[in-house]
Design an enzyme around this catalytic site. Structure first.
Site, PDB file in Angstrom:
ATOM      1  N   ASP A  63      -1.027   2.128   2.298  1.00  0.00           N
ATOM      2  CA  ASP A  63       0.104   1.259   2.644  1.00  0.00           C
ATOM      3  C   ASP A  63       1.400   1.940   2.265  1.00  0.00           C
ATOM      4  OD1 ASP A  63      -1.387  -0.798   3.470  1.00  0.00           O
ATOM      5  OD2 ASP A  63      -1.341  -1.898   1.567  1.00  0.00           O
ATOM      6  N   ASP A  65       5.516   1.424   1.833  1.00  0.00           N
ATOM      7  CA  ASP A  65       6.661   0.517   1.776  1.00  0.00           C
ATOM      8  C   ASP A  65       7.931   1.348   1.740  1.00  0.00           C
ATOM      9  OD1 ASP A  65       5.079  -1.796   1.625  1.00  0.00           O
ATOM     10  OD2 ASP A  65       4.775  -1.500  -0.527  1.00  0.00           O
ATOM     11  N   ASP A 142       8.245  -4.210 -10.949  1.00  0.00           N
ATOM     12  CA  ASP A 142       7.467  -4.588 -12.130  1.00  0.00           C
ATOM     13  C   ASP A 142       7.233  -3.427 -13.096  1.00  0.00           C
ATOM     14  OD1 ASP A 142       5.733  -3.477 -10.266  1.00  0.00           O
ATOM     15  OD2 ASP A 142       4.324  -5.160 -10.236  1.00  0.00           O
TER      16      ASP A 142
HETATM   17  P1  ATP Z   1      -0.950  -1.713  -4.035  1.00  0.00           P
HETATM   18  O1  ATP Z   1      -0.380  -1.603  -2.650  1.00  0.00           O
HETATM   19  O2  ATP Z   1      -1.851  -0.635  -4.475  1.00  0.00           O
HETATM   20  O3  ATP Z   1      -1.462  -3.054  -4.316  1.00  0.00           O
HETATM   21  P2  ATP Z   1       1.811  -1.723  -4.831  1.00  0.00           P
HETATM   22  O4  ATP Z   1       2.446  -1.250  -6.097  1.00  0.00           O
HETATM   23  O5  ATP Z   1       2.260  -1.081  -3.564  1.00  0.00           O
HETATM   24  O6  ATP Z   1       0.274  -1.554  -5.056  1.00  0.00           O
HETATM   25  P3  ATP Z   1       2.592  -4.182  -3.621  1.00  0.00           P
HETATM   26  O7  ATP Z   1       2.111  -5.546  -3.937  1.00  0.00           O
HETATM   27  O8  ATP Z   1       2.313  -3.585  -2.306  1.00  0.00           O
HETATM   28  O9  ATP Z   1       1.999  -3.256  -4.777  1.00  0.00           O
HETATM   29  O10 ATP Z   1       4.165  -4.178  -3.921  1.00  0.00           O
HETATM   30  C1  ATP Z   1       5.006  -3.096  -3.578  1.00  0.00           C
HETATM   31  C2  ATP Z   1       6.049  -2.879  -4.664  1.00  0.00           C
HETATM   32  O11 ATP Z   1       6.859  -4.053  -4.798  1.00  0.00           O
HETATM   33  C3  ATP Z   1       5.476  -2.654  -6.050  1.00  0.00           C
HETATM   34  O12 ATP Z   1       5.138  -1.311  -6.261  1.00  0.00           O
HETATM   35  C4  ATP Z   1       6.608  -3.126  -6.933  1.00  0.00           C
HETATM   36  O13 ATP Z   1       7.602  -2.144  -7.032  1.00  0.00           O
HETATM   37  C5  ATP Z   1       7.179  -4.292  -6.162  1.00  0.00           C
HETATM   38  N1  ATP Z   1       6.533  -5.559  -6.550  1.00  0.00           N
HETATM   39  C6  ATP Z   1       5.493  -6.180  -5.951  1.00  0.00           C
HETATM   40  N2  ATP Z   1       5.169  -7.320  -6.570  1.00  0.00           N
HETATM   41  C7  ATP Z   1       6.030  -7.453  -7.590  1.00  0.00           C
HETATM   42  C8  ATP Z   1       6.210  -8.444  -8.596  1.00  0.00           C
HETATM   43  N3  ATP Z   1       5.435  -9.495  -8.663  1.00  0.00           N
HETATM   44  N4  ATP Z   1       7.226  -8.243  -9.482  1.00  0.00           N
HETATM   45  C9  ATP Z   1       8.017  -7.169  -9.399  1.00  0.00           C
HETATM   46  N5  ATP Z   1       7.876  -6.217  -8.486  1.00  0.00           N
HETATM   47  C10 ATP Z   1       6.909  -6.330  -7.588  1.00  0.00           C
HETATM   48 MG    MG Z   2       1.654  -1.630  -1.554  1.00  0.00          MG
END
Ligand code: ATP
Ligand code: MG
Length: 438
Positions: A63, A65, A142
């Site tokens: 994924d 972003d 986070d």
């Molecule tokens: P994965 O895709 O492996 O689950 P990810 O870190 O990309 O991990 P996502 O849920 O896709 O997690 O979120 C993308 C980004 O958005 C995170 O890396 C973080 O920087 C931010 N983020 C997501 N959820 C939160 C939250 N609850 N509080 C603060 N920041 C968040």
């Molecule tokens: Mg992600």
């Protein structure tokens, strides 16, 4: 030099291409296109979050972003294949075939919005929809490892919070004061566990301590959001280690109270749950499908069986009926924590209620079980029970064998009487097995 996640620095540390291992080959072509086009139109654009972190760890991110200073409307104007989603906070989804690149406009951190009306009485953020700049965007994220920004202008990584060092030492550090950040959004506790299990990171001790204080705040998280998080916790290939960590930190107990009560008193059930988690991880590793209803059925099995026995002692009903009714009640109680969509609870109830039927191995009705639409799941469930000694291994073998038998063999296995024989033999002499609880 390492910036602590708890101290603010306005200028990022810029790690040049020579000093990090994020290769362009690890990044999807579509994500690269989005970055190039935004840059060409004069906007800032970065990959951010899990994809940068995973690429640094050679985990092949899937994924991607993007964070940018373009507004969602400006993003849409640049891409034909773009849809704006989200009411509270608008995001742009740019589609390339099956792949979607999520593009978010930089947002200011909640701490910048120092207005009490933005938080509930426990400090949970209710609104954080204010556009910002990259050096504001970073503070609302986070963990430090999730706050790294990768740019294709010179392939460098911008690090405001010491995230690169934390990735290198495999440490999960919350940005800012852990007490405050977990109160703002209690789901971060679950995210800490998820990342620790997936990345094999250690959770920073102050974060662990804050989790121990704030675990009960999970009760304030909307149940639908908790269900989404449940899927990520248990269906992404690290269910067993995630479970162990959730339990250690008192979070599983908050999510599944009825299951917890049985796990504490019933070692066999604990072994069954463990076996199911391992089984789920094996399936994910082998690219097989997993459905949440199976694991939920496992979690609810002991509470459901217990309640079903009570029901039968109060009222005359079959074991299947009592199991179905009990699962209904256990699920209803669980919905207050985790809202499980009906498309999962209905098949789950069926799967559980079918369990007594595996004990009947003679006759037409027994054979018909093979055609039941929930047979496959119920069979897998029964096999798992057999693995932990809760179902006779001969019964398990019987149901494994009959699936590959020819029609004649099968009729023999189920001791189906031929019509002529049936007339001669009085019904009353046929042996009947009484169904038992497994
Ligand atoms: P994965 O895709 O492996 O689950 P990810 O870190 O990309 O991990 P996502 O849920 O896709 O997690 O979120 C993308 C980004 O958005 C995170 O890396 C973080 O920087 C931010 N983020 C997501 N959820 C939160 C939250 N609850 N509080 C603060 N920041 C968040
Ligand atoms: Mg992600």
């Amino acid at each position: 030099m390492k910036n602590s996640g708890n101290s603010r620095s306005d200028a990022p540390q810029i790690i040049t291409r020579a000093d990090h291992n994020v290769s362009r080959n690890e990044i999807s072509k579509s994500a690269l296109k989005v970055l190039y086009r935004l840059n060409k139109a004069g906007y800032q654009a970065f990959l951010v979050g899990g994809c940068v972190r995973d690429a640094m760890l050679n985990l092949h991110p899937k994924d991607f972003d993007v964070a940018t200073n373009a507004t969602p409307e400006e993003v849409r104007a640049l891409f034909g294949n773009c849809r704006l989603i989200g009411r509270r906070f608008r995001l742009a989804h740019v589609r390339f075939g099956r792949e979607i690149i999520e593009v978010a406009t930089f947002r200011a951190a909640a701490i910048h919005v120092d207005d009490d009306s933005e938080h509930d009485h426990e400090g949970r953020i209710l609104r954080d929809n204010v556009y910002g700049t990259i050096d504001e965007d970073v503070w609302r994220r986070d963990f430090t490892c999730n706050a790294l920004y990768y740019t294709t202008t010179d392939f460098s990584i911008w690090d405001f919070v010491g995230g690169v060092a934390d990735v290198e030492r495999k440490q999960l550090v919350l940005i800012g004061d852990p007490e405050v950040r977990l109160r703002e959004d209690p789901v971060r506790m679950l995210r800490a566990i998820r990342f620790a299990a997936k990345l094999d990171f250690t959770i920073d001790p102050p974060v662990v301590e804050a989790i121990h204080h704030h675990a009960p705040l999970l009760a304030n998280v909307p149940p639908a959001r908790l269900f989404d998080e449940f899927l990520k916790l248990f269906q992404t290939g690290h269910a067993e280690s995630t479970f162990i960590l959730l339990w250690q930190h008192g979070l599983f107990q908050e999510m599944f109270p009825a299951t917890t009560e049985e796990l504490e008193n019933d070692e066999i059930f604990a072994g069954f749950v463990r076996a199911a988690l391992q089984n789920t991880d094996r399936r994910v590793a082998a690219d097989k499908s997993v459905t949440p209803m199976f694991l939920l059925g496992v979690f609810f099995w002991a509470p459901v069986k217990k309640l079903a026995a009570i029901r039968r002692s109060e009222e005359k009903m079959t074991e299947a009926q009592s199991l179905s009714l009990a699962s209904y009640d256990i699920v209803a109680a669980q919905q207050r924590r985790l809202s499980i969509p009906r498309r999962f609870t209905v098949p789950m109830r069926e799967m559980l209620a079918l369990q007594p039927r595996f004990l009947q191995m003679r006759g037409k009705r027994a054979m018909k079980l093979l055609e039941h639409r929930r047979f496959r799941a119920a069979y897998d469930f029964m096999i798992l029970l057999a693995d932990v000694g809760q179902v006779d291994s001969e019964i398990a073998q019987f149901w494994t064998d009959v699936q590959t038998q020819s029609a004649t063999e099968r009729a023999a296995s189920f001791q189906m009487d031929s019509p002529s024989k049936k007339k001669r033999r009085p019904r009353s002499r046929r042996r009947r097995r009484k169904p038992q609880a497994s």
